[in-house]
Design an enzyme around this catalytic site. Structure first.
Site, PDB file in Angstrom:
ATOM      1  N   CYS A  87       0.838  -1.203   0.000  1.00 48.57           N
ATOM      2  CA  CYS A  87       0.000   0.000   0.000  1.00 48.57           C
ATOM      3  C   CYS A  87       0.877   1.260   0.000  1.00 48.57           C
ATOM      4  O   CYS A  87       1.525   1.530  -0.996  1.00 48.57           O
ATOM      5  CB  CYS A  87      -1.005  -0.044   1.141  1.00 48.57           C
ATOM      6  SG  CYS A  87      -2.426   0.974   0.783  1.00 48.57           S
ATOM      7  N   HIS A 180      -3.462  -4.813   1.762  1.00 49.63           N
ATOM      8  CA  HIS A 180      -2.859  -5.024   3.089  1.00 49.63           C
ATOM      9  C   HIS A 180      -2.836  -6.505   3.454  1.00 49.63           C
ATOM     10  O   HIS A 180      -3.758  -6.977   4.120  1.00 49.63           O
ATOM     11  CB  HIS A 180      -3.674  -4.263   4.149  1.00 49.63           C
ATOM     12  CG  HIS A 180      -3.412  -2.797   4.167  1.00 49.63           C
ATOM     13  ND1 HIS A 180      -2.542  -2.209   5.048  1.00 49.63           N
ATOM     14  CD2 HIS A 180      -3.892  -1.800   3.400  1.00 49.63           C
ATOM     15  CE1 HIS A 180      -2.496  -0.912   4.836  1.00 49.63           C
ATOM     16  NE2 HIS A 180      -3.314  -0.629   3.839  1.00 49.63           N
ATOM     17  N   GLU A 182      -1.163  -7.956   5.648  1.00 48.69           N
ATOM     18  CA  GLU A 182      -0.769  -8.196   7.043  1.00 48.69           C
ATOM     19  C   GLU A 182      -1.970  -8.194   7.988  1.00 48.69           C
ATOM     20  O   GLU A 182      -1.818  -8.492   9.159  1.00 48.69           O
ATOM     21  CB  GLU A 182       0.267  -7.153   7.486  1.00 48.69           C
ATOM     22  CG  GLU A 182      -0.253  -5.750   7.744  1.00 48.69           C
ATOM     23  CD  GLU A 182      -0.622  -4.978   6.484  1.00 48.69           C
ATOM     24  OE1 GLU A 182      -0.535  -5.540   5.362  1.00 48.69           O
ATOM     25  OE2 GLU A 182      -1.040  -3.823   6.617  1.00 48.69           O
TER      26      GLU A 182
HETATM   27  N1  GLN Z   1      -3.571   6.467   0.740  1.00 49.72           N
HETATM   28  C1  GLN Z   1      -2.318   6.206   1.404  1.00 49.72           C
HETATM   29  C2  GLN Z   1      -1.180   6.977   0.760  1.00 49.72           C
HETATM   30  O1  GLN Z   1      -1.357   7.502  -0.294  1.00 49.72           O
HETATM   31  C3  GLN Z   1      -1.992   4.722   1.417  1.00 49.72           C
HETATM   32  C4  GLN Z   1      -3.025   3.987   2.222  1.00 49.72           C
HETATM   33  C5  GLN Z   1      -2.531   2.765   2.906  1.00 49.72           C
HETATM   34  O2  GLN Z   1      -1.326   2.519   3.045  1.00 49.72           O
HETATM   35  N2  GLN Z   1      -3.471   2.001   3.385  1.00 49.72           N
HETATM   36  O3  GLN Z   1      -0.118   7.017   1.330  1.00 49.72           O
END
Ligand code: GLN
Length: 207
Positions: A87, A180, A182
């Site tokens: 992410c 995610h 995890e």
């Molecule tokens: N929207 C977040 C970003 O741009 C990432 C979101 C996340 O890691 N769950 O950093």
């Protein structure tokens, strides 16, 4: 008869400046690795592989600079350190991120669009077929997630949504997932990364 030396545990660090690093450490241990938190240069230098967790990519980028870790991390990536970004971590690994207010760490030849699912469906769950994972599809949780809008020629797509948008990719020792892994009970992706790190350690050792 030669006696094989004991195999030392694979040491995977989790960048612990911001975001959900604790969950990653637990999953890495479930996958058989020794997992420690990385906040300092010494801690970074000690690891065989690194996870950059989800969180807020702008904040993590800012803290990497503040903790003097940005350049050392780039140098270790260039020297072959296996890194898995999830992410926000995937955003940070991307070579190109329109709309990030400072340069990403980079390394993975891909373009990432932040917050690609807008506000209406900024969080959702879906089952994904992932290249390299045996068995059932992987239950993937997306939270204000990015998508990978373009990958370079050497980059392998590991998973895509039904509409074709890429959400997991790998280039050699660098791996990125937009969701995610995890926060589910499924440690298969962590095990995949640990085996990638183990392979890199083996290749890096003199015969
Ligand atoms: N929207 C977040 C970003 O741009 C990432 C979101 C996340 O890691 N769950 O950093």
């Amino acid at each position: 008869m030669a006696i094989a030396p004991p195999t030392s545990p694979i040491h995977v660090g989790v960048l612990a400046l911001q975001g959900d690093f604790e969950e990653h450490a637990l999953m890495l241990r479930a996958a058989g690795a020794m997992a420690t938190e990385v906040r300092t240069l010494d801690q970074l230098n000690a690891v065989d592989g690194l996870v950059i967790p989800g969180g807020e990519s702008t904040t993590i980028a800012r803290l990497l600079i503040a903790f003097d870790l940005m350049e050392p991390l780039r140098a270790r990536i260039a020297a072959g350190l296996p890194v898995w970004g999830t992410c926000a971590g995937a955003i940070l690994l991307a070579a190109r991120v329109p709309g990030l207010d400072r340069p990403s760490v980079g390394g993975l030849d891909m373009t990432v669009e932040r917050n690609a699912f807008g506000t209406q469906v900024d969080s959702f769950e879906t089952d994904l077929a992932i290249e390299g994972l045996e068995g059932d599809p992987f239950h993937a949780v997306f939270i204000r997630a990015p998508v990978i809008t373009e990958v370079g020629p050497g980059v392998e797509t590991l998973a895509a949504l039904e509409d074709g948008r890429i959400v997991a990719a790998r280039d050699g020792q660098l791996m990125a997932t937009c969701f995610h892994p995890e926060i589910t009970a499924d440690a298969r992706l962590h095990a995949l990364f640990v085996s990638l790190v183990r392979e890199a350690v083996r290749e890096g050792q003199p015969a």
